[in-house]
Design an enzyme around this catalytic site. Structure first.
Site, short mmCIF file in Angstrom:
data_model
loop_
_atom_site.label_atom_id
_atom_site.label_comp_id
_atom_site.label_asym_id
_atom_site.label_seq_id
_atom_site.Cartn_x
_atom_site.Cartn_y
_atom_site.Cartn_z
N GLU A 178 12.30 -17.05 34.82
CA GLU A 178 11.71 -18.34 35.14
C GLU A 178 12.54 -19.54 34.65
OE1 GLU A 178 7.64 -18.38 33.82
OE2 GLU A 178 7.04 -16.82 35.21
N GLU A 372 5.79 -10.36 37.43
CA GLU A 372 4.65 -10.84 36.64
C GLU A 372 3.54 -11.22 37.60
OE1 GLU A 372 5.06 -13.98 33.78
OE2 GLU A 372 6.96 -13.20 33.02
#
Length: 465
Positions: A178, A372
């Site tokens: 991320e 995720e």
């Protein structure tokens, strides 16, 4: 693309089966679970510093102890085995492996990951290593952090050192987790470490993170990595009125800041023109040097997709640019009509299926993995049970959406739940729980929630009942 799904699949009444070889597992991150913040040569990360800054983290919580995974990893791996996990995605702590950020390797730090990998393999679990999940050594932030081009090269050095020790046993390697959060929340809004609020620094960090990805990918490949990946937090950005050209333009801008700014250089070898204009506007264009985009576009074998919620936007004259989205004046984020999690995030599984199909259409040929996906809820322990029906419903809906995307043509290879354990949830401290397994932070007792048992059944049947 349209979803190849039936009403029964969407409402959760149809049985679905995933492809043979589909990879099931769960994910964690070093600072969120390890603890042992000063053990065996580890030095402070930017999150250690940020957590000690008054007012930055809920109730001043830090990751000093977290889940004590550093000491309890054998028990945690045994728990993974009981749940049937086939893949465990974890990150290494940069300050453990290179305590001064850029110098000698600390063998004691690598020893821990050596033991962890062996334990996983002994239990038949495939280790998946992330090099950078936000815990930059503070000494590197003191030199400019991700606004300093050198940090990208130091990440490549970390890759070289780590794969030299673990590469004979680890198949899948991820460079970054991320980078949007690292850049936009760390250097833009300041709600994440290092807590800076500077749009120029935000875009400088974006480029150096992506450059670091490309350099680290090459270092991993040189070290013999069999599978190299990049994990992005991606969002299905929707215009409030799809037929309105102004709302369409608003969605396009936010999609650029959230998605295309990272996808295009990694997978197409160039930044989008509208995003280059923002580099220029905020004085950061000079960080992009000739040849950088080619470095960033190092081939990857897998794109990790972290998905939690879609975004709904509209054009609104006079709307101010949020610090987390510099350059987005005139765009308003619209509250969505949907149930929400304990994070106040809307629950909409169709955002996952739409996103996966968009990736398959716009970036063909790149295998995908949900690295995720999960939800925080207010869990209540009653005896030896946590009845978290809302989390089960969340996971069920998103797995059905993932399956629908596969049927629609997306090359989705696996699904990793976030998170294995309740853990340190960054700025929320220990106030939010995402885990399949409840952790009593006072005693470190692990208690699988109902969702963990449900997920174990899903893995066992390779699908949903």
């Amino acid at each position: 693309m349209t979803l190849a799904t039936t009403e029964e699949q969407l409402t959760g009444t149809a049985a679905v089966r995933f492809p043979a070889g589909f990879r099931w597992g769960a994910a964690t991150a070093s600072y969120q679970i390890e603890g042992a913040a000063a053990d065996d040569g580890r030095t402070p990360s930017i999150w250690d510093t940020f957590a000690r800054t008054p007012g930055k983290v809920f109730e001043g919580h830090s990751g000093d102890v977290a889940c004590e995974h550093y000491f309890r990893y054998r028990d945690d791996v045994a728990l993974m085995k009981r749940l049937g996990l086939g893949t465990y995605r974890f990150s290494v702590a940069w300050p453990r492996i290179k305590p001064d950020g850029s110098g000698p390797v600390n063998s004691r730090g690598l020893d821990f990951y050596d033991r962890l990998v062996d334990e996983l393999l002994d239990k038949g679990i495939d280790p998946m290593v992330t090099l950078y999940h936000w815990d930059l050594p503070q000494v590197l932030e003191d030199r400019g952090g991700w606004t300093n081009r050198d940090t990208a090269y130091y990440l490549a050095d970390l890759a070289t050192a780590t794969i030299a020790r673990l590469g004979d046993r680890v198949r899948t390697w991820t460079t970054l987790n991320e980078p949007w959060c690292s850049a936009f929340l760390g250097y833009g809004s300041g709600v994440h470490a290092p807590g800076r609020q500077d749009p120029r620094a935000t875009f400088e960090a974006v480029h150096h993170l992506m450059l670091g990805h490309g350099l680290a990918a090459r270092a991993l490949r040189a070290g013999g990595a069999r599978e190299v990946s990049l994990t992005l937090n991606l969002t299905d950005v929707r215009p409030l009125t799809p037929a309105d050209p102004h709302d369409q333009a608003a969605a396009r801008l936010i999609d650029g800041l959230q998605n295309r700014l990272f996808l295009d250089p990694a997978l197409r070898g160039r930044y989008p023109q509208d995003m280059l204009a923002l580099f220029e506007r905020f004085g950061a264009a000079g960080v992009i040097r000739s040849g950088d985009e080619a470095l960033i576009a190092a081939p990857i074998d897998l794109l990790g997709v972290n998905y939690y919620q879609p975004a709904l936007v509209r054009a609104q004259v006079g709307a101010h640019s949020g610090e987390a989205h510099p350059g987005s004046e005139g765009v308003e984020f619209v509250t969505q009509s949907a149930p929400v999690t304990a994070m106040d995030w809307p629950v909409d599984p169709t955002g996952l299926s739409d996103l996966l199909l968009r990736l398959a259409a716009d970036y063909p040929g790149v295998p995908l993995m949900v690295t995720e996906n999960g939800a925080a809820y207010t869990d209540v322990v009653e005896g030896d049970r946590v009845a978290d029906d809302e989390r089960i419903a969340y996971l069920d809906g998103h797995l059905r959406a993932a399956h629908a995307a596969i049927e629609g043509g997306a090359d989705l290879r696996g699904y990793l739940a976030w998170s294995l354990l309740d853990n340190y949830e960054w700025g929320y401290g220990y106030g939010k729980r995402f885990g399949l397994v409840h952790v009593d932070y006072a005693t470190q007792r692990r208690l699988p929630k109902d969702s963990a048992h449900w997920y174990a059944e899903v893995i066992g049947r390779n699908g949903l009942a």
